[in-house]
Design a protein around this motif. Structure first.
Motif, PDB file in Angstrom:
ATOM      1  N   VAL A   1       8.267   8.064  -6.755  1.00 55.34           N
ATOM      2  CA  VAL A   1       9.380   7.598  -5.933  1.00 55.34           C
ATOM      3  C   VAL A   1       9.475   8.411  -4.648  1.00 55.34           C
ATOM      4  N   LYS A   2       9.305   9.722  -4.738  1.00 57.11           N
ATOM      5  CA  LYS A   2       9.351  10.561  -3.530  1.00 57.11           C
ATOM      6  C   LYS A   2       8.254  10.160  -2.549  1.00 57.11           C
ATOM      7  N   LEU A   3       7.086   9.821  -3.076  1.00 59.94           N
ATOM      8  CA  LEU A   3       5.990   9.377  -2.216  1.00 59.94           C
ATOM      9  C   LEU A   3       6.333   8.049  -1.557  1.00 59.94           C
ATOM     10  N   VAL A   4       6.836   7.114  -2.352  1.00 56.52           N
ATOM     11  CA  VAL A   4       7.118   5.766  -1.856  1.00 56.52           C
ATOM     12  C   VAL A   4       8.195   5.786  -0.776  1.00 56.52           C
ATOM     13  N   VAL A   5       9.206   6.632  -0.915  1.00 52.35           N
ATOM     14  CA  VAL A   5      10.297   6.665   0.072  1.00 52.35           C
ATOM     15  C   VAL A   5      10.047   7.693   1.168  1.00 52.35           C
ATOM     16  N   SER A   6       8.865   8.277   1.203  1.00 55.69           N
ATOM     17  CA  SER A   6       8.547   9.294   2.205  1.00 55.69           C
ATOM     18  C   SER A   6       8.413   8.675   3.593  1.00 55.69           C
ATOM     19  N   ALA A   7       8.261   9.542   4.580  1.00 57.45           N
ATOM     20  CA  ALA A   7       8.109   9.067   5.959  1.00 57.45           C
ATOM     21  C   ALA A   7       6.754   8.410   6.193  1.00 57.45           C
ATOM     22  N   HIS A   8       5.788   8.672   5.299  1.00 61.31           N
ATOM     23  CA  HIS A   8       4.433   8.157   5.502  1.00 61.31           C
ATOM     24  C   HIS A   8       3.878   7.578   4.197  1.00 61.31           C
ATOM     25  N   PRO A   9       4.447   6.444   3.748  1.00 61.67           N
ATOM     26  CA  PRO A   9       4.036   5.894   2.449  1.00 61.67           C
ATOM     27  C   PRO A   9       2.622   5.330   2.438  1.00 61.67           C
ATOM     28  N   ALA A  10       1.955   5.275   3.596  1.00 57.40           N
ATOM     29  CA  ALA A  10       0.562   4.820   3.598  1.00 57.40           C
ATOM     30  C   ALA A  10      -0.323   5.748   2.773  1.00 57.40           C
ATOM     31  N   TYR A  11       0.186   6.946   2.456  1.00 57.91           N
ATOM     32  CA  TYR A  11      -0.576   7.859   1.590  1.00 57.91           C
ATOM     33  C   TYR A  11      -0.686   7.325   0.167  1.00 57.91           C
ATOM     34  N   LEU A  12      -0.027   6.214  -0.132  1.00 59.07           N
ATOM     35  CA  LEU A  12      -0.285   5.538  -1.404  1.00 59.07           C
ATOM     36  C   LEU A  12      -1.775   5.250  -1.561  1.00 59.07           C
ATOM     37  N   ARG A  13      -2.445   5.010  -0.445  1.00 56.45           N
ATOM     38  CA  ARG A  13      -3.884   4.745  -0.482  1.00 56.45           C
ATOM     39  C   ARG A  13      -4.643   5.919  -1.091  1.00 56.45           C
ATOM     40  N   GLU A  14      -4.134   7.137  -0.874  1.00 54.45           N
ATOM     41  CA  GLU A  14      -4.790   8.321  -1.431  1.00 54.45           C
ATOM     42  C   GLU A  14      -4.776   8.311  -2.955  1.00 54.45           C
ATOM     43  N   LEU A  15      -3.745   7.709  -3.547  1.00 53.10           N
ATOM     44  CA  LEU A  15      -3.716   7.618  -5.004  1.00 53.10           C
ATOM     45  C   LEU A  15      -4.935   6.858  -5.506  1.00 53.10           C
ATOM     46  N   TYR A  16      -5.312   5.826  -4.789  1.00 54.24           N
ATOM     47  CA  TYR A  16      -6.478   5.023  -5.166  1.00 54.24           C
ATOM     48  C   TYR A  16      -7.771   5.778  -4.869  1.00 54.24           C
ATOM     49  N   VAL A  17      -7.865   6.331  -3.676  1.00 57.14           N
ATOM     50  CA  VAL A  17      -9.089   7.009  -3.252  1.00 57.14           C
ATOM     51  C   VAL A  17      -9.411   8.204  -4.149  1.00 57.14           C
ATOM     52  N   LEU A  18      -8.390   8.937  -4.569  1.00 55.77           N
ATOM     53  CA  LEU A  18      -8.593  10.145  -5.369  1.00 55.77           C
ATOM     54  C   LEU A  18      -8.644   9.879  -6.872  1.00 55.77           C
ATOM     55  N   GLY A  19      -8.469   8.636  -7.279  1.00 53.18           N
ATOM     56  CA  GLY A  19      -8.550   8.310  -8.696  1.00 53.18           C
ATOM     57  C   GLY A  19      -7.279   8.545  -9.475  1.00 53.18           C
ATOM     58  N   ILE A  20      -6.164   8.810  -8.774  1.00 47.83           N
ATOM     59  CA  ILE A  20      -4.894   9.081  -9.446  1.00 47.83           C
ATOM     60  C   ILE A  20      -4.267   7.801  -9.984  1.00 47.83           C
ATOM     61  N   SER A  21      -4.272   6.755  -9.179  1.00 47.19           N
ATOM     62  CA  SER A  21      -3.619   5.516  -9.606  1.00 47.19           C
ATOM     63  C   SER A  21      -4.328   4.885 -10.801  1.00 47.19           C
ATOM     64  N   LYS A  22      -5.611   5.143 -10.950  1.00 43.77           N
ATOM     65  CA  LYS A  22      -6.331   4.627 -12.116  1.00 43.77           C
ATOM     66  C   LYS A  22      -5.698   5.099 -13.410  1.00 43.77           C
ATOM     67  N   VAL A  23      -5.044   6.274 -13.345  1.00 51.03           N
ATOM     68  CA  VAL A  23      -4.418   6.865 -14.519  1.00 51.03           C
ATOM     69  C   VAL A  23      -2.940   6.503 -14.613  1.00 51.03           C
ATOM     70  N   ILE A  24      -2.216   6.625 -13.498  1.00 48.94           N
ATOM     71  CA  ILE A  24      -0.761   6.474 -13.548  1.00 48.94           C
ATOM     72  C   ILE A  24      -0.266   5.095 -13.129  1.00 48.94           C
ATOM     73  N   LEU A  25      -1.086   4.353 -12.365  1.00 52.17           N
ATOM     74  CA  LEU A  25      -0.663   3.036 -11.879  1.00 52.17           C
ATOM     75  C   LEU A  25      -1.895   2.156 -11.674  1.00 52.17           C
ATOM     76  N   PRO A  26      -2.566   1.780 -12.762  1.00 54.09           N
ATOM     77  CA  PRO A  26      -3.806   0.993 -12.626  1.00 54.09           C
ATOM     78  C   PRO A  26      -3.597  -0.343 -11.929  1.00 54.09           C
ATOM     79  N   GLU A  27      -2.373  -0.825 -11.913  1.00 55.29           N
ATOM     80  CA  GLU A  27      -2.090  -2.078 -11.199  1.00 55.29           C
ATOM     81  C   GLU A  27      -2.404  -1.945  -9.714  1.00 55.29           C
TER      82      GLU A  27
END
Length: 479
Positions: A224-250
């Motif tokens: 939530v802190k990431l999503v409401v941050s000033a630069h939410p485009a860093y959501l892409r980093e979750l995918y690039v770094l393999g984090i979303s595969k674990v916490i948000l595979p959607e």
């Protein structure tokens, strides 16, 4: 967890710490200064530490001021009359000053981490530097007091100036201690618009799978802190770094689903990130933007011309989002608000006053005016195809909504000029009949708001009651 005082004491004074910068001046709140000075007056070292120092150096106003000290909890409690034992297992006492509380934590060394979050034991140490060494990132490992200035043993100030997120020491060790730090690295990058240093990035890629050991509640808070941050485009980093595969595979599935359609020019994931960036920094809106198309990968079909279609994706996205919210342990209110926006984000009524009134009833009054912000963000993240027409539609939709609100048009049962109690007085049977009659009255008022007048509605209600009674009698006679 064991808690003990280190037996071997080091003869180290404050003045001997490396990387001190005495000419740096940070304005300390009076209450923080009082706590530091009282500890110092009784022979203990004490510093403001962590995020408050980082934010101060960035010219921001810290939300919290944490204090670290060579005094052990029992000594802290002896010096202050009002304290709360908030984390004695970690050496933390909250000192109350007026209505504010300040966490005061003893310098410590963390023992072996066996669960990816908690050290098996905590060892008190007289060394500030040893305490700073166990912290996550260099920008969070700085301390300050007015007597000795800034203590920056790991180059945090330089990393702040360079815009870098870097682990203190070996990133593999820091992330092995607490896997959530990998998500925190991206979150801090998003809040500060910093880049993650290469060794730190490599460690995240290698250890991202360890995030499956972190509780859903902790992951939710950082996401939530990431999503409401000033630069939410860093959501892409979750995918690039393999984090979303674990916490948000959607998110991975969205990033890997193309949209071959005139209205789109990006994958579902890249479109989604753009929508999030286009919305205001509001928790519900940003989460709605994140999940508004989450089921598109499941709904995708391709026609004979190679054009992709995603029929029914708003409703399915709302259902899938609800599952994600439950998995991440969100509160029910947030889940309901977000899922409603997701469900109706693509609903476009014909632009008449009556249709807009019906749309508000259908989607829920609480969805407005947020639905307009989400619609505009969605359009701006699509291709240029018919963009001006789409935006003009939303403008007119909002204009009609505002006109309706200004006139005070009735758009809910609670705004009707009559109530269920009025219907009972007229002779309506309690229960289902009252609901049916109120719904019929609302239907009339939605067609013509001027009919929301008590005398007229009572007369109509009387007619409905008589008609229903006659229908009931006729049904009995045919039995």
């Amino acid at each position: 967890m064991e808690l003990k005082t280190e037996i071997k004491r080091k003869n180290q004074s404050e003045a001997s710490y490396k990387n001190q910068t005495p000419d740096v001046v940070i304005h300390l709140p009076d209450k923080v200064r009082h706590i530091l000075n009282r500890l110092a007056a009784h022979g203990y070292e004490a510093y403001a530490v962590g995020g408050c120092i980082r934010d101060s150096l960035l010219g921001r106003t810290p939300k919290d001021w944490d204090i670290t000290t060579s005094a052990v909890p029992t000594q802290v409690k002896q010096l202050f009359s009002r304290t709360v034992d908030t984390g004695l297992q970690h050496g933390t006492v909250t000192v109350l000053a007026g209505r504010e509380g300040f966490e005061v934590t003893t310098y410590r060394i963390d023992g072996e981490y066996t669960d990816g979050r908690h050290p098996k034991e905590v060892i008190f140490t007289p060394s500030l530097q040893e305490d700073l060494k166990r912290r996550d990132f260099t920008i969070n490992a700085m301390a300050y007091n007015e007597q000795h200035g800034l203590v920056d043993a790991f180059g945090g100030a330089d990393d702040l100036n360079a815009g870098i997120i870097r682990c203190v020491g070996n990133p593999m060790e820091r992330f092995a201690e607490d896997a959530l730090r990998m998500l925190r690295a991206v979150r801090f990058a998003a809040q500060l618009d910093f880049r993650i240093e290469q060794q730190t990035r490599r460690a995240v890629r290698r250890l991202a799978a360890d995030l499956n050991r972190v509780s859903a509640e902790r992951i939710q808070a950082e996401l939530v802190k990431l999503v409401v941050s000033a630069h939410p485009a860093y959501l892409r980093e979750l995918y690039v770094l393999g984090i979303s595969k674990v916490i948000l595979p959607e998110l991975d599935r969205m990033m890997e689903t193309e949209q071959n359609h005139p209205h789109h020019c990006k994958s579902v994931g890249e479109h989604t990130i753009s929508v999030v960036c286009n919305t205001p920094q509001d928790k519900v809106l940003r989460l709605a933007a994140l999940f508004h198309d989450v089921a598109k990968p499941l709904c995708r079909t391709t026609d004979e011309q190679g054009t992709d279609h995603f029929h029914g994706h708003p409703e399915k996205s709302a259902e899938l989002a609800a599952n994600i919210f439950r998995r991440l342990k969100f509160d029910r209110d947030t889940m309901d608000q977000v899922c409603a926006l997701v469900r109706w984000h693509d609903y476009n009524p014909a632009l008449t006053e009556e249709n807009v009134r019906r749309a508000v009833v259908k989607t829920g009054e609480d969805r407005y005016p947020a639905i307009f912000a989400l619609k505009r963000a969605d359009i701006l993240a699509q291709s240029m195809y018919q963009r001006e027409e789409k935006l003009a539609y939303v403008d007119r939709y909002e204009q009609l909504y505002e006109q309706m609100k200004a006139k005070g048009d009735c758009i809910s049962l609670k705004q009707l000029a009559v109530t269920g109690r009025d219907l009972i007085t007229l002779g309506a049977r309690q229960g289902r009949q009252i609901g049916e009659i109120l719904t019929l009255l609302l239907e009339e008022v939605l067609q013509d708001p001027e009919k929301n007048e008590r005398t007229y509605l009572l007369r109509q209600a009387g007619n409905y009651i008589r008609d229903m009674a006659e229908h009931f009698t006729d049904s009995d006679s045919r039995k």
